[in-house]
Design an enzyme around this catalytic site. Structure first.
Site, short mmCIF file in Angstrom:
data_model
loop_
_atom_site.label_atom_id
_atom_site.label_comp_id
_atom_site.label_asym_id
_atom_site.label_seq_id
_atom_site.Cartn_x
_atom_site.Cartn_y
_atom_site.Cartn_z
N MET A 213 37.64 -0.05 36.82
CA MET A 213 36.63 0.61 37.66
C MET A 213 35.77 -0.45 38.34
O MET A 213 34.65 -0.17 38.79
CB MET A 213 35.78 1.55 36.82
CG MET A 213 36.62 2.67 36.21
SD MET A 213 35.67 4.14 35.80
CE MET A 213 34.51 3.50 34.62
N ALA B 110 33.47 -4.03 38.75
CA ALA B 110 32.47 -4.78 37.98
C ALA B 110 33.21 -5.68 36.99
O ALA B 110 32.90 -5.71 35.79
CB ALA B 110 31.48 -3.84 37.28
N HIS C 268 38.34 -8.31 31.90
CA HIS C 268 39.34 -7.90 32.90
C HIS C 268 40.21 -9.10 33.29
O HIS C 268 41.42 -8.96 33.51
CB HIS C 268 38.66 -7.36 34.16
CG HIS C 268 37.86 -6.12 33.93
ND1 HIS C 268 36.49 -6.10 33.98
CD2 HIS C 268 38.24 -4.84 33.67
CE1 HIS C 268 36.05 -4.87 33.76
NE2 HIS C 268 37.09 -4.09 33.56
N GLN D 299 36.15 11.27 35.52
CA GLN D 299 35.97 10.95 34.10
C GLN D 299 34.51 10.80 33.70
O GLN D 299 34.22 10.40 32.58
CB GLN D 299 36.77 9.70 33.73
CG GLN D 299 36.28 8.41 34.34
CD GLN D 299 37.26 7.27 34.13
OE1 GLN D 299 38.31 7.20 34.77
NE2 GLN D 299 36.96 6.38 33.20
N ASP E 37 38.63 -0.09 24.71
CA ASP E 37 38.66 1.36 24.86
C ASP E 37 39.84 1.88 24.05
O ASP E 37 40.88 2.30 24.60
CB ASP E 37 38.80 1.73 26.34
CG ASP E 37 37.57 1.33 27.13
OD1 ASP E 37 36.48 1.83 26.83
OD2 ASP E 37 37.69 0.48 28.04
N GLN F 238 41.07 5.46 24.60
CA GLN F 238 41.69 5.55 25.94
C GLN F 238 43.11 4.99 25.89
O GLN F 238 44.06 5.60 26.40
CB GLN F 238 40.84 4.78 26.95
CG GLN F 238 41.53 4.57 28.29
CD GLN F 238 40.62 3.94 29.32
OE1 GLN F 238 39.77 4.62 29.86
NE2 GLN F 238 40.79 2.67 29.61
N LEU G 2 37.64 -9.09 24.37
CA LEU G 2 36.96 -10.40 24.44
C LEU G 2 35.50 -10.19 24.08
O LEU G 2 34.91 -9.16 24.43
CB LEU G 2 37.06 -11.00 25.83
CG LEU G 2 38.36 -11.68 26.24
CD1 LEU G 2 38.11 -12.58 27.45
CD2 LEU G 2 39.01 -12.47 25.13
N LEU H 136 32.62 -7.73 25.57
CA LEU H 136 32.40 -7.74 27.01
C LEU H 136 32.58 -6.32 27.56
O LEU H 136 33.52 -5.61 27.18
CB LEU H 136 33.38 -8.68 27.70
CG LEU H 136 33.29 -10.17 27.33
CD1 LEU H 136 34.08 -11.01 28.33
CD2 LEU H 136 31.87 -10.67 27.26
O1 PAF Z 1 38.99 1.73 31.55
C1 PAF Z 1 38.70 2.00 32.74
O2 PAF Z 1 38.16 1.17 33.44
C2 PAF Z 1 39.02 3.38 33.30
O3 PAF Z 1 38.85 4.36 32.35
C3 PAF Z 1 40.42 3.44 33.94
C4 PAF Z 1 41.53 3.22 32.93
C5 PAF Z 1 40.53 2.41 35.05
C6 PAF Z 1 40.63 4.83 34.57
O4 PAF Z 1 39.67 5.11 35.52
#
Ligand code: PAF
EC number: 6.3.2.1
Length: 295
Positions: A41, A43, A48, A75, A165, A168, A191, A199
């Site tokens: 998403m 940022a 990442h 979401q 996550d 998720q 991390l 993070l």
């Molecule tokens: O983890 C995230 O940043 C979001 O939930 C994702 C997997 C990009 C879906 O919008």
């Protein structure tokens, strides 16, 4: 050079906003090569970056790596941080490029949902109703719906998601298995800052005082992990003891979870488990977890 960074072939990352532009940018020639997607998403931070590097390592120098940057309205619940979620696209593209991405796909909501909010959605089922799902009703349906769409658009061999996550990652893996998506989902370890804070894009909401208070989450998880050999009850007690004595942290849940189906682990549970916590620090909701072997 960032932690653990692989020397990457110098490449110019192409920024695309539409599916029509993304496809030729991601699939520039006929030659079949391995390709991977990292969904975000935006940022973007070092966590990442680790996902992007893992994707690059997986597909090799000649493979293709796409990073999607999309703050998915589906979401976010009422009163959550959709409007104030940090948007830092220029910096995101730089980070993606430094870590080996070929293409960034940053669509507007109208591109992803041209007919408005979709009537047909993926539901996460019972696995998506507990823990995060109980606190954020509909959250995982929104996540799975956009992940399914982005998998169709990017059509990758591999998709990388952070273990931070954990639920998720579990529901995405379950969707891919249950609905026969032709992609390998790979989880990448969380991390942390040197003091233990996981993070997260949301850490930037924290004041200095809140950041210090937020350390209680990782401290609690580490305290539980330290006594994993003594069984589930000891793990829960050790982690709770840290949270009970911390100011400024409003606990949502602390749970020892069986990663198979994301249910609470029974008191006689043995094996790999996820010790997870969610709490509000000030107005910021944070989550964290560690994977432990319980005896
Ligand atoms: O983890 C995230 O940043 C979001 O939930 C994702 C997997 C990009 C879906 O919008």
């Amino acid at each position: 050079m960032a932690r653990g960074k692989q020397p990457a072939k110098a490449r110019k990352t192409v920024l695309t906003h539409t599916i029509a532009d993304f496809e030729p940018a991601f699939w520039p020639d006929e030659q079949p090569v391995d390709n991977a997607v990292v969904m975000t998403m935006g940022a973007l931070h070092e966590g990442h970056a680790a996902l992007i590097r893992a994707a690059r390592k997986q597909v090799g120098a000649d493979g293709r790596v796409a990073v999607t940057v999309f703050v998915n309205p589906l979401q976010f619940g009422e009163g959550e941080d959709l409007d104030r979620y940090p948007r830092t696209l220029a910096a995101d593209v730089r980070l993606a490029e430094e870590n080996g991405a070929d293409v960034v796909f940053a669509p507007l909501p109208e591109e992803v949902y041209p007919n408005g909010a979709p009537q047909v959605r993926i539901t996460a089922g019972p696995m998506g109703e507990r823990f995060e799902g109980a606190s954020r009703p509909g959250h995982f349906d929104g996540v799975l719906t956009v992940v399914a769409k982005l998998l169709h658009i990017t059509d990758p061999d591999f998709a990388f998601f952070g273990e931070k996550d954990a639920q998720q990652l579990a529901v995405i893996q379950r969707m891919v298995a249950d609905l026969d998506f032709d992609v390998e989902v790979i989880g990448v370890p969380t991390l942390r800052e040197e003091d233990g804070l996981a993070l997260s894009s949301r850490n930037r909401y924290l004041s200095a005082e809140e950041r210090a208070q937020a350390l209680a989450l990782s401290k609690a998880l580490f305290a539980g992990r330290d006594v994993a050999a003594q069984g589930p009850k000891a793990v829960r007690e050790a982690a709770s003891a840290v949270l009970d004595t911390t100011e400024g942290v409003t606990l949502d849940y602390l749970a020892l979870i069986d990663p198979e189906d994301f249910t609470e682990a029974a008191d006689d549970f043995q094996g790999e488990a996820v010790l997870a916590v969610a709490a509000k620090v000030g107005s910021t909701r944070l989550i964290d977890n560690v994977r432990i072997i319980v005896r």
